[in-house]
Scaffold this motif. Structure first.
Motif, short mmCIF file in Angstrom:
data_model
loop_
_atom_site.label_atom_id
_atom_site.label_comp_id
_atom_site.label_asym_id
_atom_site.label_seq_id
_atom_site.Cartn_x
_atom_site.Cartn_y
_atom_site.Cartn_z
N GLY A 16 5.10 -1.45 -0.11
CA GLY A 16 4.48 -0.69 -1.19
C GLY A 16 5.54 0.06 -1.98
O GLY A 16 6.59 0.44 -1.46
N TRP A 32 0.32 3.82 -3.03
CA TRP A 32 -0.60 2.85 -3.59
C TRP A 32 -1.52 2.26 -2.52
O TRP A 32 -1.23 2.33 -1.32
N SER A 35 -0.33 0.20 0.72
CA SER A 35 1.00 0.60 1.16
C SER A 35 0.96 0.80 2.67
O SER A 35 -0.05 1.24 3.22
N SER A 183 4.00 -5.31 -2.54
CA SER A 183 3.54 -4.06 -3.13
C SER A 183 2.31 -4.33 -3.96
O SER A 183 2.12 -5.43 -4.48
#
Length: 378
Positions: A16, A32, A35, A183
């Motif tokens: 992330g 986020w 993550s 991510s």
């Protein structure tokens, strides 16, 4: 119990978007959706300490053991919270543990944050080597990519953090399939050009080069969220799933910019996007592709759509991609249509909450993306 700060764990994997020196910090912030912090252990018992804060939008966490979720919980504010992740394991057997943040960033909550401060093992426990990632994937999207609707009943329509399960989204499933370094850059209600209500401030490209720039204010500046994001060598694959909110905004009233007072009304002509708005969307898409390519020079870019049926935006996406290929000679970009929830979901067990796709739709999306990525890797 043996207690370890995060930077004392040599064998770990942080996934992330994060600050440049995240691996070296004693605590790890998870910004986020999806993550995560992953590590392997030989231990009978594993604990983690969390620190969260919020005004109204609390963070939720999922714990995965060997690739499957075993628990999910809200992290309360008010100081460090010690949580047993798993107990009673065979201490001679190596096990993979992954802690995911299920909730996305919450721009409406100036305090929303989540840290993992420590990991504890029983006295005889030890960390083992983490299998290196095979590929690096970046996912860009909206509420679907954030996993909104993957918890709660179909009739659950209140907007609450509890319905976000980023760890079970199509993006997280694809990442686990490939053992990817990944991510997720996604925000519910936001789009390529504007949000669900036509708000032109709520577009993802404007924040692409920051760690987590959707979170503003001094507190978030101190966490490093408004730092420039270090893309390093870039990703091997970038998957975009943007356009759903741009599509929906055509059926909303005009949006008025609160700073300038200017009103923006999206328009349709004979059921299709007006030429002016189409040109705006196509150019925005090409500009975003240029920005993505700048930071991911060798990536295969996949623009997917359709987990919720769209009647307007797909034509703009295809036009933009075709023009991009012709103008740049860059053929490492692909369009992928996914299966819509309107056709897939036959009963309540298939459906997500808040009118969002459920697990079945996310699974089908992951399957299609995995097949395309495998094909492109050859």
């Amino acid at each position: 119990m043996k207690v370890f700060k995060i930077n004392e764990i040599e064998n770990k994997k942080i996934s992330g978007r994060n600050v440049k020196n995240a691996e070296e910090l004693p605590e790890i912030n998870l910004f986020w959706a999806a993550s995560s912090l992953k590590f392997n252990v030989k231990a009978g018992e594993v604990w983690a300490e969390f620190l969260s804060d919020y005004d109204s939008n609390e963070p939720w966490v999922s714990v995965f053991l060997n690739g499957r979720r075993i628990s999910r919980f809200m992290v309360e504010k008010g100081g460090e919270k010690s949580v047993c992740l798993v107990h009673g394991l065979n201490p001679q057997t190596e096990n993979e543990i992954c802690i995911y943040k299920d909730t996305q960033p919450m721009p409406g909550d100036t305090k929303h944050s989540l840290k993992i401060t420590k990991i504890s093992l029983d006295d005889n426990g030890e960390f083992c080597e983490v299998k290196p990632a095979e590929i690096k994937i970046e996912f860009i999207g909206d509420s679907i990519t954030s996993g909104e609707g993957l918890a709660g009943a179909p009739e659950q329509m209140e907007w609450i953090p509890a319905v976000f399960v980023g760890s079970e989204s199509y993006a997280a499933n694809v990442a686990r399939h490939f053992n990817a370094d990944f991510s997720v850059f996604s925000q519910c209600g936001w789009g390529l050009c504007w949000g669900w209500d036509g708000n032109r401030n709520n577009n993802m490209p404007s924040y692409y080069e920051k760690v987590c720039g959707v979170m503003e204010g001094e507190f978030h500046n101190q966490l490093g969220e408004n730092q420039d994001y270090d893309f390093k060598e870039g990703s091997d694959f970038v998957v975009l799933n943007l356009g759903t909110n741009d599509n929906g905004a055509f059926f909303q009233p005009a949006w008025k910019n609160p700073k300038t007072g200017i009103e923006y009304k999206l328009s349709l002509e004979n059921g299709k996007i007006s030429a002016t708005d189409k040109d705006f969307i196509v150019q925005a898409a090409k500009n975003f592709l240029s920005l993505i390519r700048k930071h991911n020079q060798n990536a295969q870019i996949i623009w997917c759509y359709g987990m919720i049926e769209l009647n307007l935006i797909p034509e703009c996406i295809k036009t933009a991609v075709n023009q991009w290929k012709k103008e740049t000679g860059d053929n490492n970009i692909h369009v992928l249509e996914l299966d819509p929830m309107e056709k897939v979901e036959k009963n309540d067990e298939d459906k997500g909450s808040r009118g969002h796709p459920g697990k079945k739709v996310h699974k089908l999306a992951a399957d299609k993306l995995e097949k395309l990525i495998e094909k492109l890797r050859k």
